[in-house]
Scaffold this motif. Structure first.
Motif, PDB file in Angstrom:
ATOM      1  N   VAL A 123       0.845  -1.199   0.000  1.00 46.86           N
ATOM      2  CA  VAL A 123       0.000   0.000   0.000  1.00 46.86           C
ATOM      3  C   VAL A 123       0.879   1.247   0.000  1.00 46.86           C
ATOM      4  CG1 VAL A 123      -1.613   1.360   1.417  1.00 46.86           C
ATOM      5  CG2 VAL A 123      -2.017  -1.091   1.049  1.00 46.86           C
ATOM      6  N   ALA A 124       1.869   1.276   0.881  1.00 41.15           N
ATOM      7  CA  ALA A 124       2.758   2.447   0.970  1.00 41.15           C
ATOM      8  C   ALA A 124       3.551   2.643  -0.316  1.00 41.15           C
ATOM      9  CB  ALA A 124       3.707   2.286   2.160  1.00 41.15           C
ATOM     10  N   GLY A 125       4.064   1.546  -0.868  1.00 40.56           N
ATOM     11  CA  GLY A 125       4.846   1.650  -2.107  1.00 40.56           C
ATOM     12  C   GLY A 125       4.043   2.259  -3.233  1.00 40.56           C
ATOM     13  N   GLU A 126       2.830   1.792  -3.426  1.00 42.86           N
ATOM     14  CA  GLU A 126       1.979   2.305  -4.506  1.00 42.86           C
ATOM     15  C   GLU A 126       1.540   3.749  -4.235  1.00 42.86           C
ATOM     16  OE1 GLU A 126       1.325   0.988  -7.423  1.00 42.86           O
ATOM     17  OE2 GLU A 126       2.330  -0.902  -6.963  1.00 42.86           O
ATOM     18  N   TRP A 127       1.230   4.034  -2.992  1.00 45.81           N
ATOM     19  CA  TRP A 127       0.736   5.363  -2.650  1.00 45.81           C
ATOM     20  C   TRP A 127       1.843   6.412  -2.764  1.00 45.81           C
ATOM     21  CZ3 TRP A 127       0.804   8.442   2.119  1.00 45.81           C
ATOM     22  CH2 TRP A 127      -0.132   9.478   2.099  1.00 45.81           C
ATOM     23  N   ILE A 128       3.027   6.083  -2.249  1.00 44.27           N
ATOM     24  CA  ILE A 128       4.132   7.050  -2.259  1.00 44.27           C
ATOM     25  C   ILE A 128       4.688   7.250  -3.670  1.00 44.27           C
ATOM     26  CG2 ILE A 128       6.512   7.419  -1.492  1.00 44.27           C
ATOM     27  CD1 ILE A 128       5.667   6.009   1.169  1.00 44.27           C
ATOM     28  N   VAL A 129       4.938   6.157  -4.379  1.00 40.08           N
ATOM     29  CA  VAL A 129       5.597   6.273  -5.685  1.00 40.08           C
ATOM     30  C   VAL A 129       4.631   6.694  -6.790  1.00 40.08           C
ATOM     31  CG1 VAL A 129       6.860   4.978  -7.458  1.00 40.08           C
ATOM     32  CG2 VAL A 129       7.383   4.615  -5.044  1.00 40.08           C
ATOM     33  N   HIS A 130       3.447   6.112  -6.815  1.00 39.59           N
ATOM     34  CA  HIS A 130       2.531   6.362  -7.932  1.00 39.59           C
ATOM     35  C   HIS A 130       1.323   7.224  -7.569  1.00 39.59           C
ATOM     36  CE1 HIS A 130       4.758   3.782 -10.597  1.00 39.59           C
ATOM     37  NE2 HIS A 130       4.771   2.847  -9.653  1.00 39.59           N
ATOM     38  N   LYS A 131       1.230   7.633  -6.325  1.00 38.47           N
ATOM     39  CA  LYS A 131       0.136   8.494  -5.858  1.00 38.47           C
ATOM     40  C   LYS A 131      -1.239   7.925  -6.230  1.00 38.47           C
ATOM     41  CE  LYS A 131       3.147  11.724  -4.719  1.00 38.47           C
ATOM     42  NZ  LYS A 131       4.150  11.188  -3.863  1.00 38.47           N
ATOM     43  N   LYS A 132      -1.369   6.610  -6.138  1.00 39.44           N
ATOM     44  CA  LYS A 132      -2.650   5.972  -6.441  1.00 39.44           C
ATOM     45  C   LYS A 132      -3.664   6.293  -5.349  1.00 39.44           C
ATOM     46  CE  LYS A 132      -1.154   2.089  -9.234  1.00 39.44           C
ATOM     47  NZ  LYS A 132      -1.272   0.647  -9.432  1.00 39.44           N
ATOM     48  N   ASP A 133      -4.940   6.183  -5.728  1.00 38.48           N
ATOM     49  CA  ASP A 133      -5.986   6.437  -4.744  1.00 38.48           C
ATOM     50  C   ASP A 133      -5.979   5.313  -3.704  1.00 38.48           C
ATOM     51  OD1 ASP A 133      -8.662   4.586  -5.541  1.00 38.48           O
ATOM     52  OD2 ASP A 133      -7.241   4.965  -7.169  1.00 38.48           O
ATOM     53  N   PHE A 134      -6.573   5.599  -2.560  1.00 35.77           N
ATOM     54  CA  PHE A 134      -6.514   4.684  -1.414  1.00 35.77           C
ATOM     55  C   PHE A 134      -7.148   3.340  -1.722  1.00 35.77           C
ATOM     56  CE2 PHE A 134      -7.766   3.336   2.945  1.00 35.77           C
ATOM     57  CZ  PHE A 134      -6.481   3.226   3.444  1.00 35.77           C
ATOM     58  N   LYS A 135      -8.269   3.335  -2.443  1.00 35.64           N
ATOM     59  CA  LYS A 135      -8.955   2.081  -2.763  1.00 35.64           C
ATOM     60  C   LYS A 135      -8.063   1.189  -3.642  1.00 35.64           C
ATOM     61  CE  LYS A 135     -13.300   0.251  -4.481  1.00 35.64           C
ATOM     62  NZ  LYS A 135     -14.597   0.544  -5.067  1.00 35.64           N
ATOM     63  N   SER A 136      -7.390   1.758  -4.606  1.00 33.46           N
ATOM     64  CA  SER A 136      -6.491   0.993  -5.481  1.00 33.46           C
ATOM     65  C   SER A 136      -5.312   0.422  -4.701  1.00 33.46           C
ATOM     66  CB  SER A 136      -5.956   1.867  -6.613  1.00 33.46           C
ATOM     67  OG  SER A 136      -6.990   2.274  -7.449  1.00 33.46           O
ATOM     68  N   THR A 137      -4.785   1.221  -3.784  1.00 34.21           N
ATOM     69  CA  THR A 137      -3.637   0.736  -3.002  1.00 34.21           C
ATOM     70  C   THR A 137      -4.046  -0.394  -2.074  1.00 34.21           C
ATOM     71  OG1 THR A 137      -3.914   2.409  -1.263  1.00 34.21           O
ATOM     72  CG2 THR A 137      -2.425   2.959  -3.086  1.00 34.21           C
ATOM     73  N   LEU A 138      -5.275  -0.340  -1.562  1.00 36.45           N
ATOM     74  CA  LEU A 138      -5.761  -1.426  -0.705  1.00 36.45           C
ATOM     75  C   LEU A 138      -5.879  -2.733  -1.495  1.00 36.45           C
ATOM     76  CD1 LEU A 138      -8.503   0.300   1.502  1.00 36.45           C
ATOM     77  CD2 LEU A 138      -6.179  -0.368   2.161  1.00 36.45           C
ATOM     78  N   LYS A 139      -6.323  -2.634  -2.756  1.00 34.43           N
ATOM     79  CA  LYS A 139      -6.398  -3.823  -3.612  1.00 34.43           C
ATOM     80  C   LYS A 139      -5.008  -4.419  -3.830  1.00 34.43           C
ATOM     81  CE  LYS A 139      -8.676  -4.032  -7.383  1.00 34.43           C
ATOM     82  NZ  LYS A 139      -9.302  -3.745  -8.685  1.00 34.43           N
ATOM     83  N   VAL A 140      -4.024  -3.569  -4.058  1.00 35.64           N
ATOM     84  CA  VAL A 140      -2.653  -4.048  -4.254  1.00 35.64           C
ATOM     85  C   VAL A 140      -2.148  -4.705  -2.974  1.00 35.64           C
ATOM     86  CG1 VAL A 140      -0.274  -3.360  -4.748  1.00 35.64           C
ATOM     87  CG2 VAL A 140      -2.155  -2.341  -6.041  1.00 35.64           C
ATOM     88  N   GLY A 141      -2.450  -4.102  -1.827  1.00 33.59           N
ATOM     89  CA  GLY A 141      -2.065  -4.691  -0.542  1.00 33.59           C
ATOM     90  C   GLY A 141      -2.676  -6.062  -0.353  1.00 33.59           C
ATOM     91  N   LEU A 142      -3.950  -6.205  -0.701  1.00 39.96           N
ATOM     92  CA  LEU A 142      -4.617  -7.498  -0.615  1.00 39.96           C
ATOM     93  C   LEU A 142      -3.945  -8.504  -1.546  1.00 39.96           C
ATOM     94  CD1 LEU A 142      -6.954  -9.275   0.404  1.00 39.96           C
ATOM     95  CD2 LEU A 142      -8.304  -8.401  -1.518  1.00 39.96           C
ATOM     96  N   GLY A 143      -3.589  -8.052  -2.735  1.00 44.13           N
ATOM     97  CA  GLY A 143      -2.886  -8.920  -3.678  1.00 44.13           C
ATOM     98  C   GLY A 143      -1.556  -9.402  -3.147  1.00 44.13           C
ATOM     99  N   SER A 144      -0.855  -8.537  -2.432  1.00 50.38           N
ATOM    100  CA  SER A 144       0.441  -8.941  -1.873  1.00 50.38           C
ATOM    101  C   SER A 144       0.262 -10.008  -0.792  1.00 50.38           C
ATOM    102  CB  SER A 144       1.205  -7.737  -1.316  1.00 50.38           C
ATOM    103  OG  SER A 144       0.642  -7.296  -0.101  1.00 50.38           O
ATOM    104  N   VAL A 145      -0.785  -9.895   0.004  1.00 53.42           N
ATOM    105  CA  VAL A 145      -1.050 -10.897   1.040  1.00 53.42           C
ATOM    106  C   VAL A 145      -1.445 -12.226   0.395  1.00 53.42           C
ATOM    107  CG1 VAL A 145      -2.566 -11.523   2.962  1.00 53.42           C
ATOM    108  CG2 VAL A 145      -1.640  -9.214   2.817  1.00 53.42           C
ATOM    109  N   ILE A 146      -2.283 -12.173  -0.619  1.00 50.75           N
ATOM    110  CA  ILE A 146      -2.668 -13.391  -1.339  1.00 50.75           C
ATOM    111  C   ILE A 146      -1.432 -14.032  -1.969  1.00 50.75           C
ATOM    112  CG2 ILE A 146      -3.940 -14.266  -3.351  1.00 50.75           C
ATOM    113  CD1 ILE A 146      -6.136 -12.192  -2.600  1.00 50.75           C
ATOM    114  N   GLY A 147      -0.559 -13.209  -2.551  1.00 53.94           N
ATOM    115  CA  GLY A 147       0.681 -13.718  -3.135  1.00 53.94           C
ATOM    116  C   GLY A 147       1.570 -14.374  -2.096  1.00 53.94           C
TER     117      GLY A 147
END
Length: 159
Positions: free
Chosen positions: A112-136
């Protein structure tokens, strides 16, 4: 003395499985150490070139499984390299900051932090990426656990 030798070999195998949950522990090195110490303590005779080749392929498969499952988990949910790096850093740091739950919270927050800091993605998108990392991560633990189990079973079949 044989009991002490077996205790060491089996302890190394157990530590390898603990390394699935605590990635700071290099699981594959503990497995290889168990095989080598068995040879030192007892005999290298059962271990021919076929044994070492197959185990070497499993080692490569372990490294590949770790990388690929994390990559797929983050990418599938819209993540980038920033999410992958954040997830990896969170995976290494999380268990030390938040014992027990840090193993899941760390990669989540890192991605979540990586996507938010580097790409300034919205919070909902970063949460999806965070969920993906846990699933991975969970997929990686499961996959590597099976591979390690196969390596150990093969070891016992050979000896």
């Amino acid at each position: 003395m044989e009991i002490v030798y077996w205790t060491i070999v089996i302890a190394l195998m157990v530590i390898a499985f603990i390394g699935l949950i605590y990635p700071i522990i290099p699981s594959v090195l503990f497995l290889l150490a168990a095989f080598i110490l068995y040879g030192v303590f007892f005999s290298f005779a059962p271990f021919g070139w076929l044994f070492w080749t197959i185990q070497g392929l499993f080692v490569l498969l372990l490294f590949g499984a770790d990388y690929i499952t994390n990559l797929i988990g983050v990418k599938k949910y819209g993540g980038t390299k920033a999410g992958i790096w954040g997830s990896t850093i969170g995976l290494l740091v999380g268990p030390f900051i938040i014992p027990i739950f840090g193993i899941l919270i760390g990669p989540f927050l890192g991605a979540v932090a990586g996507e938010w800091i580097v790409h300034k993605k919205d919070f909902k998108s970063t949460l999806k990426v965070g969920l993906g990392s846990v699933i991975g991560f969970i997929s990686s633990v499961f996959t590597k656990g099976i591979i390690q189990l196969v390596m150990i079973v093969y070891f016992f079949l050979v000896i």
